[in-house]
Design an enzyme around this catalytic site. Sequence first.
Site, PDB file in Angstrom:
ATOM      1  N   GLU A 258       0.790  -1.250   0.068  1.00  0.00           N
ATOM      2  CA  GLU A 258       0.062   0.183   0.048  1.00  0.00           C
ATOM      3  C   GLU A 258       0.975   1.212   0.062  1.00  0.00           C
ATOM      4  O   GLU A 258       1.629   1.564   0.712  1.00  0.00           O
ATOM      5  CB  GLU A 258      -0.958  -0.076   1.338  1.00  0.00           C
ATOM      6  N   CYS A 297      -2.770   8.689   3.182  1.00  0.00           N
ATOM      7  CA  CYS A 297      -2.412   8.120   1.800  1.00  0.00           C
ATOM      8  C   CYS A 297      -3.806   8.308   0.920  1.00  0.00           C
ATOM      9  O   CYS A 297      -3.783   8.325  -0.341  1.00  0.00           O
ATOM     10  CB  CYS A 297      -2.434   6.463   1.898  1.00  0.00           C
TER      11      CYS A 297
HETATM   12  P1  NAP Z   1       8.285   4.772   4.693  1.00  0.00           P
HETATM   13  O1  NAP Z   1       9.620   5.583   5.246  1.00  0.00           O
HETATM   14  O2  NAP Z   1       8.318   4.260   3.527  1.00  0.00           O
HETATM   15  O3  NAP Z   1       8.351   3.745   6.101  1.00  0.00           O
HETATM   16  C1  NAP Z   1       7.154   2.923   5.902  1.00  0.00           C
HETATM   17  C2  NAP Z   1       7.571   1.809   6.926  1.00  0.00           C
HETATM   18  O4  NAP Z   1       8.775   1.278   6.346  1.00  0.00           O
HETATM   19  C3  NAP Z   1       7.796   2.238   8.306  1.00  0.00           C
HETATM   20  O5  NAP Z   1       7.419   1.570   9.142  1.00  0.00           O
HETATM   21  C4  NAP Z   1       9.669   2.054   8.193  1.00  0.00           C
HETATM   22  O6  NAP Z   1      10.156   2.022   9.297  1.00  0.00           O
HETATM   23  C5  NAP Z   1       9.753   0.902   7.346  1.00  0.00           C
HETATM   24  N1  NAP Z   1      10.756   0.606   6.484  1.00  0.00           N
HETATM   25  C6  NAP Z   1      11.512   1.791   6.164  1.00  0.00           C
HETATM   26  N2  NAP Z   1      12.768   1.174   5.516  1.00  0.00           N
HETATM   27  C7  NAP Z   1      12.787  -0.152   5.719  1.00  0.00           C
HETATM   28  C8  NAP Z   1      13.609  -1.215   5.634  1.00  0.00           C
HETATM   29  N3  NAP Z   1      14.646  -1.038   4.848  1.00  0.00           N
HETATM   30  N4  NAP Z   1      13.149  -2.235   5.984  1.00  0.00           N
HETATM   31  C9  NAP Z   1      12.219  -2.634   6.570  1.00  0.00           C
HETATM   32  N5  NAP Z   1      11.360  -1.596   7.105  1.00  0.00           N
HETATM   33  C10 NAP Z   1      11.660  -0.207   6.607  1.00  0.00           C
HETATM   34  O7  NAP Z   1       6.847   5.696   4.886  1.00  0.00           O
HETATM   35  P2  NAP Z   1       6.503   6.844   5.719  1.00  0.00           P
HETATM   36  O8  NAP Z   1       6.968   8.030   5.698  1.00  0.00           O
HETATM   37  O9  NAP Z   1       6.147   5.884   7.071  1.00  0.00           O
HETATM   38  O10 NAP Z   1       4.892   6.792   5.473  1.00  0.00           O
HETATM   39  C11 NAP Z   1       4.447   7.784   4.398  1.00  0.00           C
HETATM   40  C12 NAP Z   1       4.158   7.198   3.229  1.00  0.00           C
HETATM   41  O11 NAP Z   1       3.210   6.285   3.485  1.00  0.00           O
HETATM   42  C13 NAP Z   1       3.487   8.170   2.145  1.00  0.00           C
HETATM   43  O12 NAP Z   1       4.024   8.051   1.021  1.00  0.00           O
HETATM   44  C14 NAP Z   1       1.938   7.561   2.134  1.00  0.00           C
HETATM   45  O13 NAP Z   1       1.285   7.818   0.989  1.00  0.00           O
HETATM   46  C15 NAP Z   1       2.064   6.112   2.494  1.00  0.00           C
HETATM   47  N6  NAP Z   1       1.002   5.448   2.901  1.00  0.00           N
HETATM   48  C16 NAP Z   1       0.132   4.727   2.096  1.00  0.00           C
HETATM   49  C17 NAP Z   1      -0.803   4.233   2.801  1.00  0.00           C
HETATM   50  C18 NAP Z   1      -1.935   3.266   1.824  1.00  0.00           C
HETATM   51  O14 NAP Z   1      -2.420   2.757   2.601  1.00  0.00           O
HETATM   52  N7  NAP Z   1      -1.566   3.128   0.648  1.00  0.00           N
HETATM   53  C19 NAP Z   1      -1.471   4.476   4.019  1.00  0.00           C
HETATM   54  C20 NAP Z   1      -0.461   5.394   4.860  1.00  0.00           C
HETATM   55  C21 NAP Z   1       0.788   5.914   4.317  1.00  0.00           C
HETATM   56  P3  NAP Z   1      10.919   3.230  10.108  1.00  0.00           P
HETATM   57  O15 NAP Z   1       9.883   4.105  10.209  1.00  0.00           O
HETATM   58  O16 NAP Z   1      11.489   2.658  11.253  1.00  0.00           O
HETATM   59  O17 NAP Z   1      11.984   3.947   9.088  1.00  0.00           O
END
Ligand code: NAP
Length: 671
Positions: A258, A297
């Site tokens: 997602e 999102c």
């Molecule tokens: P993110 O930086 O991609 O992080 C998402 C998750 O991935 C976090 O738990 C992060 O942990 C983890 N993560 C990052 N690098 C990783 C790795 N190498 N290995 C394992 N896990 C890893 O995204 P975000 O900034 O939290 O969220 C914002 C984004 O999410 C926006 O682009 C939004 O559109 C999207 N989003 C989508 C939805 C949907 O349902 N489609 C819902 C909500 C948000 P850490 O925080 O510990 O780095």
Amino acid sequence: MKPLTLLNYARDQWVQGAGSLVELPSAVTGEVVAATGSSGLDFKAMLDHARNVGGPALRKLTFHERAWMLKALANAIMARKEELYELSYETGATRTDGWIDIEGGAGTLFSFSSKGRRELPNSRVLIDGAMEPLSRGGTFVGQHVYTPLQGVAVHINAFNFPVWGMLEKLGPTLLAGVPAIVKPASATAWLAEAAFRIMIEADVLPQGALQFIAGSTGDLLDHLTLQDVVSFTGSAATAMKLQSHPVIARESVRFIAERDSLNASVLGPDAAPGTPEFDLFVKEVVREMTVKAGQKCTAIRRAMAPAEHLDAVQQAIADRLARVKIGNPREEGVTMGALASQDQRDSVRAAVAELSRSARVVAGDPDRSWGNGGAFLEPILLRSDDPWGSPAIHDVEPFGPVSTIMPYKDLDDAVALANRGMGSLALSLFTYDNRVAEDFVLGAGAYHGRMMILDRTSAKESTGHGSPLPVLVHGGPGRAGGGEEMGGIRGVTHYMQRTALQGAPEMLSKVVKQWLPGADKPTGDTHPFRLRISELDIGYTLKTASRTVTLEDVEHFAHFTGDTFYAHMDEEAAKASPIFEGRVAHGYLILSFAAGLFVEPAPGPVLANTGLENLRFQTPLYPGDSMRVELTVKSKSVRDEERGEVRWAVSIFNQKDEVVATYDLLTMNRP
Ligand code: NAP
């Protein structure tokens, strides 16, 4: 507030990460709220624990038993929700934002619990679709079934809804019978940890069913197998990185993504200023910009209007935005809180700067700062008058209170612009013209996971553009990740394997705990209506005596009910039809006589007839023909101590043993 030390929950123990921990600041004050870390965890051992302890324990339970567990978890969250609201403020969320996250999360568990008990059998194998006959003699058939995956669901969540984001994945996972390891986003992990702790303390889950990582996932992904699922929510960049992990690629590990989404909202060509749809559109754009400070999102990033109405749209949105009160979400009257962190605000500002190269800011000041260390940002409205010449507005996601308005020329242009986001989670269309809606659904459906068509009749009760619902699919194609979550029981099957079973009907019936056509129909001395659910065997059959249906019966029924359709009353007209050889008995008469043949009238375990499904009339019954019934226990499900449901397969035959009609009869019974 004294900083919290977040703990991991590994192998049914709370453990603190080794070494130095990462400090997490409050979104509102910038002061440290919590410290987190997962160093020192044995990730392989955690996976093994889930596979060897949690999975087997969950798979022993029936769908209904798991559904009751979800209800208990949701009740535990609701009973301690105020503790969670307190922590939620520090993520920048207002009480309304917190409600979506906390009570919306619990509501999602309640919904999966109730769907699980209503729509899934009280057994452990889920049947998918009807039996497929595969042989002339009927001794070899096919039946699709789902069984739980035997691995672990690894849930990697985004920061914006720390509670809901965790629970919307846990509901379907646990209902499927699969253990989970939850890894929340660090930025708001204190709230996720608190909600997780409440569920563990509720003490309703078997050992090994849930584990929690408060920090990085270390080498966890290196140990995944074909039986595991990664369910990821977050940015496209992280999704791509994880999806191309060599183990995930090699083992074909299921990966539900997602990701971000440039969701569109479209003002219909008919919705001129002054119409209710125009006002609803403006209200919704502003709501989506400000709820959760736009960190959703599903938020509206691109708002499209007929070129001639764009000025009016801009003015109306700007007027409403001017009334938004930004500040500490604990304060009375504040309608928009802070972004989750200063880093998040920096990245939104960077995105606005990029968008500003092809669109201009027409409301809000992206550079305005508040001096108290909080991550506050004014809502920013941008305008692009050349949406086809501005690729960034369809590509750059400002994950905050930011939206871009743009004009469209005609409906085809609006459809093409909406699809230019290259796959989205949610689209909304504001129109009172069903032809506009039809064109939009056909033109844009393939690009969007959910489409809301809003007008004056549905607005009051609408759940809104940005609300994913447990009963509807959440996810979208392309850029949105290509994943699907929730959607009712569809979401449960994402954690199960579909297998096409082939074999003899009797054999497969025993496996799936449902009578299948062609399986044995044992009879006995006791009328099945005299047996409680616990005493009824699947396949147990009552074969009734037969009765003749006379012309007088048909006449009597016709005049008694008023159903004097020609096929029952007019010999010549009936003969002239391509279907009948003469007057035929009413289908409803046949059903009524069938009940008269199989019912056992005295009060007993059968409490009520609750329905009839899949009725098919297959051979006409003519006056003078006779009919008999076979009533077979197809499946049964105990709901509680008082009641349950029995599904009976009913077949009606004529004197030549041809099938006249078949249907499923539903009764409510004592367990
Ligand atoms: P993110 O930086 O991609 O992080 C998402 C998750 O991935 C976090 O738990 C992060 O942990 C983890 N993560 C990052 N690098 C990783 C790795 N190498 N290995 C394992 N896990 C890893 O995204 P975000 O900034 O939290 O969220 C914002 C984004 O999410 C926006 O682009 C939004 O559109 C999207 N989003 C989508 C939805 C949907 O349902 N489609 C819902 C909500 C948000 P850490 O925080 O510990 O780095």
